[in-house]
Design a protein around this motif. Structure first.
Motif: not given
Ligand SMILES: [Mg+2]
Length: 185
Positions: A51-52, A54-56, A58-59
């Motif tokens: 999840p970390e 994926r969030a990175w 997307e950012k």
């Protein structure tokens, strides 16, 4: 240019790729990133994206074009990771060969110096990126999801050889925290 120069990253992060920020890429004028996969984004032992990460992704994709270029030959692994992140990719790149990175650069349609080559290895990722004139970023390998590790025998030997050849692989000299940020004013 001697081999030591070819092994010299332009930026060395003291932690995993997750600590590469939009502010850093903007500081260096980067519009695109070519990302290594194994141990840069995803541990060898893991098939799924954290999840970390994926969030990175997307950012970062709001600021830079992203491509995955891996030496791994497994379509199931690299293709699966790329599809789960909705990113274009090449596998079997044979870095430090330039061929597939150059193909990614052509499709990004950006000047080479505005594209970062990001990876955990000097003799593959950094060497390939420097051979092409990219902005090279060395990160700590990620061995467990979201956690960088400092003990990595092959990588450590590469660091020693590179330093012997004249490269400086000391994160202290490249601390991103020393960068001037607007918030420092
Ligand atoms: Mg790697």
């Amino acid at each position: 240019m001697d081999l030591g120069s070819f092994l010299q990253p332009d930026l060395i992060l003291e932690d995993s790729v997750l600590t590469l920020t939009p502010e850093i890429v903007q500081t260096y004028g980067l519009k695109g990133l070519v990302l290594d996969v194994d141990e840069t984004l995803v541990p060898f032992t893991v098939m799924e994206v954290s999840p970390e990460l994926r969030a990175w992704i997307e950012k970062m994709r709001q600021f830079v074009d992203l491509w995955l270029v891996s030496n791994n030959l497994s379509e199931a692994r690299i293709g699966g990771i790329a599809r789960s992140l909705d990113l274009p990719y090449y596998l079997g790149a044979g870095k430090p060969s330039r061929r597939k990175i150059r193909s990614a650069l052509e499709q990004m349609n950006l000047p080479v110096h505005q594209v970062g080559m990001v990876g955990d290895r000097l003799f593959t990722d950094v060497l390939a990126g420097n051979r092409l004139g990219m902005f090279t970023v060395l990160v700590e390998p990620i061995v467990h999801p979201g956690v960088a590790v400092r003990k990595h025998p092959i990588r450590n030997i590469e660091v020693l050889i590179s330093e012997f050849l004249g490269a400086s692989i000391k994160p202290k000299q490249h601390r991103v925290t020393k960068l001037h940020k607007p918030s420092d004013k």
